[in-house]
Write a protein that holds these residues in place. Structure first.
Motif, mmCIF file in Angstrom:
data_model
loop_
_atom_site.group_PDB
_atom_site.id
_atom_site.type_symbol
_atom_site.label_atom_id
_atom_site.label_comp_id
_atom_site.label_asym_id
_atom_site.label_seq_id
_atom_site.Cartn_x
_atom_site.Cartn_y
_atom_site.Cartn_z
ATOM 1 N N ILE A 49 0.848 -1.201 0.000
ATOM 2 C CA ILE A 49 0.000 0.000 0.000
ATOM 3 C C ILE A 49 0.877 1.243 0.000
ATOM 4 C CG2 ILE A 49 -1.716 1.306 1.309
ATOM 5 C CD1 ILE A 49 -2.780 -1.425 2.280
ATOM 6 N N ALA A 52 2.282 1.760 -3.499
ATOM 7 C CA ALA A 52 1.245 2.144 -4.464
ATOM 8 C C ALA A 52 0.776 3.580 -4.253
ATOM 9 C CB ALA A 52 0.061 1.192 -4.358
ATOM 10 N N THR A 53 0.848 4.067 -3.037
ATOM 11 C CA THR A 53 0.368 5.419 -2.741
ATOM 12 C C THR A 53 1.508 6.405 -2.557
ATOM 13 O OG1 THR A 53 0.320 4.921 -0.387
ATOM 14 C CG2 THR A 53 -1.724 4.563 -1.631
ATOM 15 N N ASP A 54 2.727 5.968 -2.814
ATOM 16 C CA ASP A 54 3.919 6.792 -2.619
ATOM 17 C C ASP A 54 3.949 7.313 -1.180
ATOM 18 O OD1 ASP A 54 6.311 7.963 -3.331
ATOM 19 O OD2 ASP A 54 5.372 9.745 -4.218
ATOM 20 N N SER A 55 3.594 6.432 -0.245
ATOM 21 C CA SER A 55 3.543 6.738 1.193
ATOM 22 C C SER A 55 2.679 7.963 1.489
ATOM 23 C CB SER A 55 4.954 6.912 1.750
ATOM 24 O OG SER A 55 5.668 5.703 1.644
ATOM 25 N N PHE A 56 1.644 8.150 0.712
ATOM 26 C CA PHE A 56 0.721 9.273 0.868
ATOM 27 C C PHE A 56 1.475 10.600 0.865
ATOM 28 C CE2 PHE A 56 -1.574 5.651 2.662
ATOM 29 C CZ PHE A 56 -2.720 5.694 1.896
ATOM 30 N N SER A 57 2.308 10.760 -0.141
ATOM 31 C CA SER A 57 3.134 11.947 -0.294
ATOM 32 C C SER A 57 2.265 13.179 -0.549
ATOM 33 C CB SER A 57 4.095 11.744 -1.465
ATOM 34 O OG SER A 57 4.726 12.947 -1.789
ATOM 35 N N ILE A 60 1.220 14.042 -4.267
ATOM 36 C CA ILE A 60 0.058 13.470 -4.966
ATOM 37 C C ILE A 60 -1.263 13.847 -4.294
ATOM 38 C CG2 ILE A 60 1.366 11.542 -5.918
ATOM 39 C CD1 ILE A 60 0.117 9.765 -3.759
ATOM 40 N N LYS A 61 -1.218 14.762 -3.339
ATOM 41 C CA LYS A 61 -2.437 15.198 -2.643
ATOM 42 C C LYS A 61 -3.230 16.129 -3.554
ATOM 43 C CE LYS A 61 -4.040 17.634 1.429
ATOM 44 N NZ LYS A 61 -3.661 18.339 2.638
ATOM 45 N N TYR A 71 -6.193 11.841 -2.550
ATOM 46 C CA TYR A 71 -4.940 11.656 -3.282
ATOM 47 C C TYR A 71 -5.229 11.206 -4.699
ATOM 48 C CZ TYR A 71 -2.720 11.809 1.306
ATOM 49 O OH TYR A 71 -2.298 12.205 2.536
ATOM 50 N N LYS A 72 -4.223 11.401 -5.596
ATOM 51 C CA LYS A 72 -4.322 10.911 -6.980
ATOM 52 C C LYS A 72 -4.365 9.413 -6.981
ATOM 53 C CE LYS A 72 -1.414 14.446 -8.987
ATOM 54 N NZ LYS A 72 -0.282 14.684 -9.812
#
Length: 72
Positions: A49, A52-57, A60-61, A71-72
């Motif tokens: 996860i 896939a989410t780029d650690s909720f960077s 990408i918000k 997020y994207k």
């Protein structure tokens, strides 16, 4: 007297319609019950996860929604 009889017939028709709809809904619920039990969801590990989410960077918000960050 005829008007009263007419309203009683209308009321009976409405009751029969509600009973038919209720019966149909119960039958549909019973048919769909087996489908819900067969459904399997994939289970992902936390590292998958995060990748896939780029650690909720913050890069990408997209913004904030009613349910939290989007997020994207």
């Amino acid at each position: 007297m005829l008007l009263g009889l007419y309203y009683q017939l209308l009321h009976l028709q409405k009751l029969q319609k509600v009973e038919r709809e209720t019966k149909d809904n119960k039958e549909n619920d019973q048919e769909n019950q087996g489908q819900d039990e067969d459904m399997e969801l994939p289970i992902f590990e936390p590292p998958t996860i995060a990748r896939a989410t780029d650690s909720f960077s913050m890069d990408i918000k997209l913004g904030e929604g009613g349910f939290g960050t989007v997020y994207k």
